[in-house]
Design a protein around this motif. Structure first.
Motif, PDB file in Angstrom:
ATOM      1  N   GLN A  94     -16.386  68.306  37.119  1.00 47.97           N
ATOM      2  CA  GLN A  94     -15.358  67.334  37.486  1.00 47.97           C
ATOM      3  C   GLN A  94     -14.181  67.415  36.519  1.00 47.97           C
ATOM      4  N   SER A  97     -12.111  70.487  37.181  1.00 41.60           N
ATOM      5  CA  SER A  97     -11.233  70.245  38.333  1.00 41.60           C
ATOM      6  C   SER A  97      -9.999  69.457  37.922  1.00 41.60           C
ATOM      7  N   GLU A  98     -10.194  68.444  37.098  1.00 41.84           N
ATOM      8  CA  GLU A  98      -9.073  67.607  36.637  1.00 41.84           C
ATOM      9  C   GLU A  98      -8.110  68.393  35.758  1.00 41.84           C
ATOM     10  N   ALA A 119     -22.013  69.405  37.987  1.00 46.03           N
ATOM     11  CA  ALA A 119     -21.074  69.185  39.111  1.00 46.03           C
ATOM     12  C   ALA A 119     -20.495  70.494  39.664  1.00 46.03           C
ATOM     13  N   GLU A 122     -19.190  69.879  43.229  1.00 41.69           N
ATOM     14  CA  GLU A 122     -17.851  69.290  43.295  1.00 41.69           C
ATOM     15  C   GLU A 122     -16.773  70.298  42.922  1.00 41.69           C
ATOM     16  N   TYR A 126     -13.645  71.597  45.182  1.00 45.27           N
ATOM     17  CA  TYR A 126     -12.260  71.484  44.708  1.00 45.27           C
ATOM     18  C   TYR A 126     -11.544  72.831  44.818  1.00 45.27           C
TER      19      TYR A 126
END
Length: 223
Positions: A94, A97-98, A119, A122, A126
């Motif tokens: 996560q 991704s950010e 993750a 996720e 993404y």
């Protein structure tokens, strides 16, 4: 110390100028320069402690002219087109991704080597939903720990056929550590399901999702 995880990241890294985001002890930058796998490395970390340790290790190896250490968050430490390859490893999917999302134009202009600690589902979502593509993926194993290493670059990739493939893509089935990855996922799914079932206020939607993933995993291994 170059562990199997770090060596796998290195094996999937190439470029003249490489950025190692979240460098910690700067083991990867030092190895890259010592083994002539890069001309120059930018090593960054968000915390002053790791930055100081990285500088000490680089100085011990007489590489201050080849590795530059920067203090800062994510890709904000880089200028456009400064690094042809960017490593983002050892943090959650996560967060990765950010980091990409915060400087997405800069990320699109470089090859990315990503190693999420969790993750992965996720992160793959993404990547594919934001016009990046996974060009290669590998697995590293250290005892019971299993790591995914992804080569990613800008470009279109077709969505996976099933939701479960964002957990374990079918292209990993022939990997020598495929069983290790499946075992890891089984432990992960089982732990979450057990926790949800024992909760006073059960999240039924999340429980059904993890039960579905566990069933798909069992089908996956039997094929």
């Amino acid at each position: 110390m170059i562990t199997p995880r770090l060596k796998c990241i290195i094996d999937h890294t190439n470029g003249k100028t490489i950025a190692d985001i979240g460098t910690d002890h700067a083991y990867i930058p030092i190895y890259l320069i010592q083994n002539k796998l890069a001309d120059y490395v930018i090593a960054s970390d968000i915390k002053q402690g790791p930055v100081n340790i990285a500088k000490e290790n680089i100085e011990k190896n007489n590489l201050l002219d080849k590795i530059e250490v920067r203090l800062g968050s994510g890709l904000s430490v880089l200028k456009k087109d400064e690094a042809d390859t960017i490593i983002i490893a050892g943090m959650g999917g996560q967060l990765i991704s950010e980091i990409i999302s915060a400087d997405i134009d800069l990320a699109r202009n470089s090859k990315l080597v990503l190693q999420p600690m969790n993750a992965q589902y996720e992160l793959r979502k993404y990547i594919i939903e934001n016009n990046f593509k996974i060009t290669n993926e590998d697995i590293a194993v250290e005892g019971f720990k299993v790591y995914n290493i992804m080569n990613v670059e800008s470009g279109w990739q077709e969505k996976f056929k099933t939701d479960f493939e964002y957990q374990i893509p079918s292209y990993l089935k022939n990997h020598k550590y495929f069983k290790n990855l499946c075992d890891k996922k089984r432990r992960e799914f089982t732990k979450v399901i057990k926790g949800l079932r024992s909760s006073k206020d059960i999240d039924e939607e999340k429980l059904q999702l993890y039960e579905y993933w566990l069933r798909e995993l069992e089908k996956y291994e039997s094929k």
